[in-house]
Scaffold this motif. Sequence first.
Motif, short mmCIF file in Angstrom:
data_model
loop_
_atom_site.label_atom_id
_atom_site.label_comp_id
_atom_site.label_asym_id
_atom_site.label_seq_id
_atom_site.Cartn_x
_atom_site.Cartn_y
_atom_site.Cartn_z
N LEU A 165 6.45 14.09 -6.04
CA LEU A 165 7.19 12.56 -6.50
C LEU A 165 7.61 12.78 -7.75
CD1 LEU A 165 5.03 10.11 -4.72
CD2 LEU A 165 6.78 11.34 -3.79
N ARG A 166 9.04 12.47 -7.80
CA ARG A 166 9.52 12.69 -9.40
C ARG A 166 9.26 11.01 -10.00
NH1 ARG A 166 9.82 16.92 -11.30
NH2 ARG A 166 11.41 16.24 -12.77
N PRO A 167 9.63 10.84 -11.49
CA PRO A 167 9.14 9.42 -12.01
C PRO A 167 10.11 8.31 -11.14
CG PRO A 167 9.44 11.12 -13.52
CD PRO A 167 9.95 11.72 -12.30
N GLY A 168 9.43 7.26 -11.19
CA GLY A 168 10.21 6.00 -10.57
C GLY A 168 9.51 5.45 -9.43
N VAL A 169 9.96 4.53 -8.73
CA VAL A 169 9.12 3.99 -7.46
C VAL A 169 9.43 4.73 -6.17
CG1 VAL A 169 9.12 1.92 -6.20
CG2 VAL A 169 9.60 1.35 -8.33
N ARG A 170 8.42 5.06 -5.88
CA ARG A 170 8.26 5.98 -4.72
C ARG A 170 7.47 5.39 -3.50
NH1 ARG A 170 12.04 7.37 -6.87
NH2 ARG A 170 12.22 9.59 -8.16
N PHE A 171 7.82 6.11 -2.10
CA PHE A 171 7.14 5.38 -0.87
C PHE A 171 6.19 6.48 -0.35
CE2 PHE A 171 10.68 2.78 -1.34
CZ PHE A 171 10.18 1.50 -1.37
N VAL A 172 4.83 6.11 0.13
CA VAL A 172 4.15 7.07 0.93
C VAL A 172 3.67 6.41 2.22
CG1 VAL A 172 3.46 8.29 -1.24
CG2 VAL A 172 1.98 6.23 -0.61
N PHE A 173 3.15 7.09 3.05
CA PHE A 173 2.63 6.41 4.14
C PHE A 173 1.25 5.93 3.93
CE2 PHE A 173 6.29 9.03 5.73
CZ PHE A 173 6.76 7.97 6.61
N PRO A 174 0.61 4.95 3.94
CA PRO A 174 -0.66 4.63 3.87
C PRO A 174 -1.74 5.29 4.68
CG PRO A 174 0.74 2.61 3.62
CD PRO A 174 1.63 3.83 4.19
N LEU A 175 -2.73 5.45 4.49
CA LEU A 175 -3.96 6.06 5.20
C LEU A 175 -3.59 7.60 5.48
CD1 LEU A 175 -4.75 3.17 7.63
CD2 LEU A 175 -5.87 3.74 5.56
N LEU A 176 -2.37 7.95 5.76
CA LEU A 176 -2.00 9.38 5.90
C LEU A 176 -1.62 10.20 4.68
CD1 LEU A 176 0.48 8.82 8.98
CD2 LEU A 176 -1.85 9.23 9.15
N GLU A 177 -1.25 9.58 3.50
CA GLU A 177 -0.86 10.34 2.64
C GLU A 177 -1.26 9.70 1.17
OE1 GLU A 177 3.80 11.60 3.57
OE2 GLU A 177 3.56 10.01 2.27
N LYS A 178 -2.09 10.66 0.36
CA LYS A 178 -2.54 10.31 -0.89
C LYS A 178 -1.66 10.98 -1.97
CE LYS A 178 -7.30 9.99 0.91
NZ LYS A 178 -8.74 10.44 0.57
N VAL A 179 -1.82 10.21 -2.94
CA VAL A 179 -0.67 10.62 -4.19
C VAL A 179 -1.67 10.85 -5.36
CG1 VAL A 179 0.95 10.15 -5.73
CG2 VAL A 179 1.35 9.51 -3.37
N PHE A 216 0.85 -1.20 0.16
CA PHE A 216 0.10 0.10 -0.16
C PHE A 216 0.77 1.11 0.15
CE2 PHE A 216 -2.98 -3.10 1.70
CZ PHE A 216 -4.20 -2.65 0.95
N SER A 217 2.12 1.02 0.36
CA SER A 217 3.01 2.36 0.40
C SER A 217 3.94 2.56 -0.97
CB SER A 217 3.89 2.28 1.52
OG SER A 217 4.91 1.16 1.21
N LEU A 218 3.60 1.48 -1.67
CA LEU A 218 4.38 1.90 -3.18
C LEU A 218 3.73 2.47 -4.08
CD1 LEU A 218 6.47 -1.66 -3.53
CD2 LEU A 218 7.63 0.57 -2.96
N ARG A 219 4.28 3.51 -4.89
CA ARG A 219 3.84 4.16 -6.01
C ARG A 219 4.77 4.24 -7.16
NH1 ARG A 219 0.21 3.37 -2.72
NH2 ARG A 219 -1.46 4.77 -2.09
N ILE A 220 4.24 3.77 -8.15
CA ILE A 220 5.14 3.79 -9.27
C ILE A 220 4.86 5.46 -10.25
CG2 ILE A 220 5.54 2.97 -11.76
CD1 ILE A 220 5.13 0.20 -10.28
N ILE A 221 5.58 6.10 -10.35
CA ILE A 221 5.51 7.44 -11.17
C ILE A 221 5.81 7.10 -12.56
CG2 ILE A 221 5.48 9.97 -11.23
CD1 ILE A 221 3.92 8.75 -8.85
N GLN A 222 5.15 7.46 -13.43
CA GLN A 222 5.80 7.16 -15.05
C GLN A 222 6.60 8.12 -15.37
OE1 GLN A 222 5.14 4.45 -16.70
NE2 GLN A 222 3.81 3.52 -15.27
#
Length: 264
Positions: A39-53, A16-22
Amino acid sequence: MYILFLLIIFIIFMVFSLRIIQQYEEGVVVRLGKYARSLRPGVRFVFPLLEKVKKVDMRTRVENVENQDIITKDSVPVTINAVVYYQVINAQKALHGVENYKKATSIVAQTVLRSNLGAHTMQEMLTEQRKLDDLLRKTLDEATEPWGIKVTGVEIRSMDLPEGLRRAMAKEAEAERERVAKVIVAKGEYEAAEKLADAAKVISQQPVAMQLRTLQTMTEIAAEKTSTILFPYEMASFASLFNQLQDKSTDQPQVMQNEMDKGK
């Protein structure tokens, strides 16, 4: 068992914390309703439930502006069709500076078209289209700059004119072409007359040149083999030839008499 439970929790957290930015995107992280980071392109981490991308497409977009009915400065009704090229350069402003940056850009483009083109005449719109495109681009870019949007180009694709105006413009263009054609023909006649005058001066100084020119013209006519050629003679030469023939005809009886006397 406890370790397995922690491992499952960790796996779920990572999923739930991994995000892939094209490559062509930029991510905007909102933490508890407030902007946190981009967030720049690539694999990025966020805090679930606290952050939305929220992902924003950073590529250049082509927006087709709806047809706009415009009255020009000289009171000519025109329907304009145009396209706008723009690119998001600040994802955070594009998301938080305006509710819907795509729709807002389209509406502002329509307003800019009506207000700017309506201040110009029909002739200016036809002859200075590149200048008007640059003016529209600058005006629209200034309007969308607070939203983090860069307008790279505005192009007027077509202008629909009334049928009567089209016919009038066609007649005007045809008359202009006829005027230019007549001027060209008159200029050619003038230059030809000058050359003929120069040639006449040369021929008057060299009479033999006239005979050579006559022979050359006869050669060109004879090449077609479909014409009868009449040889021109001067009247003095013709009279001299006629007198010679007349003298021969009067001398012929005397010659015959002399021959008869010799025979006797």
